[in-house]
Design an enzyme around this catalytic site. Structure first.
Site, PDB file in Angstrom:
ATOM      1  N   ASP A 112     139.441   7.957 -32.018  1.00  0.00           N
ATOM      2  CA  ASP A 112     139.999   9.677 -32.413  1.00  0.00           C
ATOM      3  C   ASP A 112     138.270  10.452 -32.260  1.00  0.00           C
ATOM      4  O   ASP A 112     137.511  10.047 -32.905  1.00  0.00           O
ATOM      5  CB  ASP A 112     140.991   9.961 -33.573  1.00  0.00           C
ATOM      6  CG  ASP A 112     142.270   9.756 -33.255  1.00  0.00           C
ATOM      7  OD1 ASP A 112     142.577   9.388 -31.752  1.00  0.00           O
ATOM      8  OD2 ASP A 112     143.057  10.329 -34.038  1.00  0.00           O
ATOM      9  N   HIS A 137     138.529   5.207 -34.580  1.00  0.00           N
ATOM     10  CA  HIS A 137     137.358   7.161 -34.309  1.00  0.00           C
ATOM     11  C   HIS A 137     136.078   6.374 -33.551  1.00  0.00           C
ATOM     12  O   HIS A 137     135.200   5.334 -34.800  1.00  0.00           O
ATOM     13  CB  HIS A 137     136.614   7.076 -35.807  1.00  0.00           C
ATOM     14  CG  HIS A 137     138.131   7.969 -36.514  1.00  0.00           C
ATOM     15  ND1 HIS A 137     138.735   7.389 -36.997  1.00  0.00           N
ATOM     16  CD2 HIS A 137     138.410   9.301 -36.807  1.00  0.00           C
ATOM     17  CE1 HIS A 137     139.698   8.027 -37.939  1.00  0.00           C
ATOM     18  NE2 HIS A 137     140.054   8.961 -37.354  1.00  0.00           N
TER      19      HIS A 137
HETATM   20 NI    NI Z   1     141.043  13.022 -36.099  1.00  0.00          NI
END
Ligand code: NI
Length: 327
Positions: A138, A282
């Site tokens: 992400d 991430h």
């Molecule tokens: Ni996010």
């Protein structure tokens, strides 16, 4: 003579009286018969008219109901069109359709039915009877780390999904293209990573659709899945994003937390890996990028097929539905 005349007269009088009596009786009988017949006719007429009225009323109510009934299929078609369309994206795989032996069987895939291998658009064969999971990254794309993550994935012929933020994506169309060229999937993580539950419906919809435009302009791919920032959603968000499946996760590496080490992240994934898992990471953190090779290598050695979001649900026979939260 007089008496005879009288008698004659009397006799004829009696005959006439008897005749009138019979006539009256016949008239009365005829009148009674007429009344009975007329009454029966009236009752029959009322019954016929009532029947016609009921039939007309019935056909009227049926014709009133028809538009509603007829309006339903297009609506349901609209809903079902979303996932059908989504499975046609370049990074999407389409499961071979099992021969349908029962004509009345529901078109929805039955998750309990034995699933067959999936041949992907890029030529991989995925086996639903062997371990599989989806890695997701992400908040990117990152000019520092995303390309490096892609190289590691390609080294192991692995796939992942990148939920990009529009404000980063619009300045990095080449990275978006590389994600697609690596056989990976792009997801939508909104324009500015704002909590969708804090926004008006129109703002929330724009926050998603603006990113889809950026992705399409860069890659030609119609992005169809959304990960709401912070995993935050409510009924209003689901209703606003009724065209988009909302994808959450079930393994959280917490790689963004201060002090999180490479071994923390690798161990978290390896300890919690299971078939159909969706792992949250991430690709904007160095420690995450440093962890990816151990994770991909370790999972591959354990026999995991590392697949995209579309594939992880297709392998389970689960249809992604717009406005619905998955995982
Ligand atoms: Ni996010």
């Amino acid at each position: 003579m007089k008496l005879d005349k009288h008698n004659d007269y009397y006799d004829s009088y009696e005959r006439r009286s008897a005749y009138r009596y019979r006539q009256n009786k016949r008239r009365k009988r005829a009148r009674n018969q007429f009344i009975v017949i007329a009454t029966v006719c009236v009752i029959l007429a009322i019954a016929v008219i009532t029947g016609i009225c009921l039939a007309v009323a019935g056909s009227n109510s049926a014709s009133v109901a028809t538009p509603d009934t007829a309006a339903t299929p297009p609506n349901s078609t609209d809903l079902t069109t979303v996932p059908v369309t989504t499975t046609a994206s370049p990074t999407t795989t389409v499961a071979p359709t099992k021969p349908n032996t029962e004509p009345n069987e529901s078109p929805e895939v039955n998750p309990t039915s034995p699933l067959e291998p999936i041949v992907t658009a890029d030529g991989r064969t995925l086996d639903p009877n062997k371990p599989f999971l989806a890695l997701t990254f992400d908040d990117g794309p990152s000019t520092e780390y995303t390309e490096k993550v892609l190289k590691i994935l390609q080294k192991y012929n692995a796939r992942a999904t990148f939920f990009v933020v529009g404000s980063r994506a619009e300045n990095n169309p080449d990275i978006l293209k590389d994600i697609v060229n690596a056989g990976c999937q792009i997801g939508n993580h909104t324009m500015a990573h704002s909590d969708l539950t804090d926004q008006s419906s129109s703002a929330a919809l724009a926050a998603v659709e603006d990113v889809n435009d950026i992705i399409y302009d860069a890659t030609g791919v119609n992005c169809h899945i959304v990960r709401p920032p912070y995993g935050s959603f409510d009924d209003s968000v689901c209703s606003t994003l009724s065209a988009y499946p909302l994808i959450l996760w079930d393994v959280d590496t917490n790689d963004w937390r201060t002090g999180r080490t490479k071994s923390d992240i690798v161990d978290c994934v390896m300890d919690n890996a299971h078939t159909a898992a969706v792992v949250l990471m991430h690709d904007i953190h160095k420690v995450t990028m440093d962890s990816v090779e151990d994770i991909v290598k370790g999972l591959t050695e354990k026999g995991y097929q590392l697949v995209t979001i579309d594939e992880v649900y297709a392998l389970q026979g689960i249809e992604l539905l717009g406005g619905t939260v998955h995982n």
